[in-house]
Design a protein around this motif. Sequence first.
Motif, PDB file in Angstrom:
ATOM      1  N   ASP A   1       0.826  -1.208   0.000  1.00  0.00           N
ATOM      2  CA  ASP A   1       0.000   0.000   0.000  1.00  0.00           C
ATOM      3  C   ASP A   1       0.861   1.259   0.000  1.00  0.00           C
ATOM      4  O   ASP A   1       0.466   2.292  -0.553  1.00  0.00           O
ATOM      5  CB  ASP A   1      -0.926   0.013   1.215  1.00  0.00           C
ATOM      6  CG  ASP A   1      -2.083  -0.961   1.065  1.00  0.00           C
ATOM      7  OD1 ASP A   1      -2.386  -1.339  -0.087  1.00  0.00           O
ATOM      8  OD2 ASP A   1      -2.681  -1.340   2.092  1.00  0.00           O
ATOM      9  N   GLN A   2       2.036   1.177   0.613  1.00  0.00           N
ATOM     10  CA  GLN A   2       2.964   2.308   0.560  1.00  0.00           C
ATOM     11  C   GLN A   2       3.385   2.577  -0.877  1.00  0.00           C
ATOM     12  O   GLN A   2       3.437   3.732  -1.316  1.00  0.00           O
ATOM     13  CB  GLN A   2       4.189   2.027   1.437  1.00  0.00           C
ATOM     14  CG  GLN A   2       3.907   2.078   2.929  1.00  0.00           C
ATOM     15  CD  GLN A   2       5.117   1.700   3.756  1.00  0.00           C
ATOM     16  OE1 GLN A   2       6.196   1.441   3.223  1.00  0.00           O
ATOM     17  NE2 GLN A   2       4.953   1.669   5.073  1.00  0.00           N
ATOM     18  N   GLU A   3       3.678   1.495  -1.619  1.00  0.00           N
ATOM     19  CA  GLU A   3       4.057   1.659  -3.028  1.00  0.00           C
ATOM     20  C   GLU A   3       2.922   2.305  -3.810  1.00  0.00           C
ATOM     21  O   GLU A   3       3.145   3.210  -4.618  1.00  0.00           O
ATOM     22  CB  GLU A   3       4.397   0.286  -3.629  1.00  0.00           C
ATOM     23  CG  GLU A   3       5.649  -0.359  -3.057  1.00  0.00           C
ATOM     24  CD  GLU A   3       6.907   0.422  -3.430  1.00  0.00           C
ATOM     25  OE1 GLU A   3       6.908   1.092  -4.482  1.00  0.00           O
ATOM     26  OE2 GLU A   3       7.885   0.352  -2.666  1.00  0.00           O
ATOM     27  N   THR A   4       1.684   1.826  -3.564  1.00  0.00           N
ATOM     28  CA  THR A   4       0.523   2.400  -4.248  1.00  0.00           C
ATOM     29  C   THR A   4       0.362   3.872  -3.902  1.00  0.00           C
ATOM     30  O   THR A   4       0.096   4.714  -4.776  1.00  0.00           O
ATOM     31  CB  THR A   4      -0.752   1.638  -3.851  1.00  0.00           C
ATOM     32  OG1 THR A   4      -0.604   0.264  -4.205  1.00  0.00           O
ATOM     33  CG2 THR A   4      -1.977   2.221  -4.545  1.00  0.00           C
ATOM     34  N   TYR A   5       0.535   4.192  -2.612  1.00  0.00           N
ATOM     35  CA  TYR A   5       0.368   5.563  -2.158  1.00  0.00           C
ATOM     36  C   TYR A   5       1.355   6.500  -2.837  1.00  0.00           C
ATOM     37  O   TYR A   5       0.982   7.578  -3.319  1.00  0.00           O
ATOM     38  CB  TYR A   5       0.534   5.631  -0.640  1.00  0.00           C
ATOM     39  CG  TYR A   5       0.557   7.042  -0.090  1.00  0.00           C
ATOM     40  CD1 TYR A   5      -0.583   7.834  -0.120  1.00  0.00           C
ATOM     41  CD2 TYR A   5       1.727   7.581   0.443  1.00  0.00           C
ATOM     42  CE1 TYR A   5      -0.563   9.125   0.374  1.00  0.00           C
ATOM     43  CE2 TYR A   5       1.750   8.878   0.938  1.00  0.00           C
ATOM     44  CZ  TYR A   5       0.606   9.643   0.900  1.00  0.00           C
ATOM     45  OH  TYR A   5       0.629  10.921   1.377  1.00  0.00           O
TER      46      TYR A   5
ATOM     47  N   ARG B   1       2.868   6.042  -5.679  1.00  0.00           N
ATOM     48  CA  ARG B   1       2.538   6.173  -7.105  1.00  0.00           C
ATOM     49  C   ARG B   1       1.445   7.231  -7.283  1.00  0.00           C
ATOM     50  O   ARG B   1       1.468   8.008  -8.249  1.00  0.00           O
ATOM     51  CB  ARG B   1       2.077   4.831  -7.678  1.00  0.00           C
ATOM     52  CG  ARG B   1       3.198   3.854  -7.953  1.00  0.00           C
ATOM     53  CD  ARG B   1       2.759   2.771  -8.929  1.00  0.00           C
ATOM     54  NE  ARG B   1       1.656   1.981  -8.409  1.00  0.00           N
ATOM     55  CZ  ARG B   1       1.802   0.898  -7.652  1.00  0.00           C
ATOM     56  NH1 ARG B   1       3.028   0.482  -7.331  1.00  0.00           N
ATOM     57  NH2 ARG B   1       0.759   0.227  -7.223  1.00  0.00           N
ATOM     58  N   ILE B   2       0.493   7.244  -6.334  1.00  0.00           N
ATOM     59  CA  ILE B   2      -0.563   8.261  -6.379  1.00  0.00           C
ATOM     60  C   ILE B   2       0.038   9.660  -6.219  1.00  0.00           C
ATOM     61  O   ILE B   2      -0.350  10.611  -6.909  1.00  0.00           O
ATOM     62  CB  ILE B   2      -1.611   7.999  -5.283  1.00  0.00           C
ATOM     63  CG1 ILE B   2      -2.376   6.716  -5.605  1.00  0.00           C
ATOM     64  CG2 ILE B   2      -2.585   9.177  -5.153  1.00  0.00           C
ATOM     65  CD1 ILE B   2      -3.310   6.275  -4.499  1.00  0.00           C
TER      66      ILE B   2
ATOM     67  N   LEU C   1      -0.274  12.957  -8.561  1.00  0.00           N
ATOM     68  CA  LEU C   1      -0.704  14.264  -8.068  1.00  0.00           C
ATOM     69  C   LEU C   1       0.316  15.347  -8.369  1.00  0.00           C
ATOM     70  O   LEU C   1      -0.023  16.526  -8.475  1.00  0.00           O
ATOM     71  CB  LEU C   1      -0.943  14.204  -6.551  1.00  0.00           C
ATOM     72  CG  LEU C   1      -2.169  13.412  -6.093  1.00  0.00           C
ATOM     73  CD1 LEU C   1      -2.218  13.353  -4.582  1.00  0.00           C
ATOM     74  CD2 LEU C   1      -3.442  14.039  -6.637  1.00  0.00           C
ATOM     75  N   GLY C   2       1.575  14.932  -8.480  1.00  0.00           N
ATOM     76  CA  GLY C   2       2.618  15.905  -8.782  1.00  0.00           C
ATOM     77  C   GLY C   2       2.868  16.033 -10.274  1.00  0.00           C
ATOM     78  O   GLY C   2       3.994  16.269 -10.702  1.00  0.00           O
ATOM     79  N   GLY C   3       1.826  15.822 -11.071  1.00  0.00           N
ATOM     80  CA  GLY C   3       1.940  15.863 -12.529  1.00  0.00           C
ATOM     81  C   GLY C   3       2.055  17.265 -13.082  1.00  0.00           C
ATOM     82  O   GLY C   3       2.301  18.243 -12.364  1.00  0.00           O
ATOM     83  N   ALA C   4       1.832  17.357 -14.383  1.00  0.00           N
ATOM     84  CA  ALA C   4       2.074  18.615 -15.097  1.00  0.00           C
ATOM     85  C   ALA C   4       1.222  19.766 -14.569  1.00  0.00           C
ATOM     86  O   ALA C   4       1.710  20.887 -14.407  1.00  0.00           O
ATOM     87  CB  ALA C   4       1.798  18.406 -16.583  1.00  0.00           C
ATOM     88  N   ALA C   5      -0.053  19.483 -14.296  1.00  0.00           N
ATOM     89  CA  ALA C   5      -0.934  20.560 -13.823  1.00  0.00           C
ATOM     90  C   ALA C   5      -0.461  21.132 -12.496  1.00  0.00           C
ATOM     91  O   ALA C   5      -0.429  22.358 -12.304  1.00  0.00           O
ATOM     92  CB  ALA C   5      -2.357  20.034 -13.684  1.00  0.00           C
TER      93      ALA C   5
END
Length: 355
Positions: A183-187, A189-190, A194-198
């Motif tokens: 779940d840490q890995e999944t978190y 990745r999320i 969230l830190g994407g281009a926008a």
Amino acid sequence: MDKERIVFNLTLKAESEIAVSPIDSELPGDESSKNGKNPPRRLPRIRPTLNAMAYLPSSTLRHMIRKNAFLSLVDLGITLPSKSVLVLAKGYVSQEISEAAAKKKEKNRASTKAEWLAEMEIRKANPFIDLFGYGLGFPGTLSVGHAFPVVENEKYESVIGLYNRGVRMPLTDEEIMGISESDQETYFRILELLGGAAEEKKAEKKKSRQAKQRQESIEAGRVNPEVVNNLPEEEEKEKKKETQLQNPYPPYEAFNPGVQFDWRIEIRRASKEKVGFVLAALERISADPVVGAHAANGAGRISITGDIYRMSPGEKIIEGKISLGDGFFDVSGNYAGILSEWREIILSRDFSKIA
């Protein structure tokens, strides 16, 4: 009683803000949003203008009554046929409509005497279905109206405010350590998403704005340029990361605390069982009197007071009064003891089949 109507003339009061803004109800370009971005969600309105009549929709209130009437049966250990419970569920209704379209022949109501007699037998055997109905071809005998706010001079903006749900915060180190490694890995990745281009663009705009403010402060002599221009690089990164992960929810429009609403519930072809269902639902609501959205933020808390009338040709007779709120419920008059009688009647019935 079967040929009479029972009417609940009620006053519903907002004990906290009440939000019932539906999906896709945003107000683009609203003054409260920045350049039309992140607009608030709008309450249901009779006309599509900002100052139009706003209200609590009957669909929301009817669902509240129906759900708690059903759960009152569950509390007594009674189960209903799945169709009588699922008939108002979106997925189930969509499937029913698809199947009806495939058959190319769908009757809305009984069209023969035999079908009508069969419908009457169902209503007699199952007062829950008689009260709430069974799809388009089997209307219920319960009428739940919109709840309209009491306002002066039709100034509906005076009873409405904008409320912010806050921001979605990242997990703390302690919270991260409390979840499994997968779940840490999944978190994380999320977090990358969230830190994407926008979000990068937002952070860059903020950085540019801060740089401008710093320069103005330096020119005005309010700060030391060496201190401003030598902020630790890690601190800047942490600020940027925090900006990316604190995602604000859009604000929502809600009725303000203290607003009162006129609300009417009507039972046609009234019987003790059907009146009991409505009272049992209201009693159950009093254990957690909440309607609408954002209950997790304390929104939607209500109280209800009003009169119960028996309506017959040429007569309007008051039968009792009702009041409920957080943890209290009271019915006076002729219906003061009806719930005990209702439970005895309901427990003697067989709800294992529709007919």
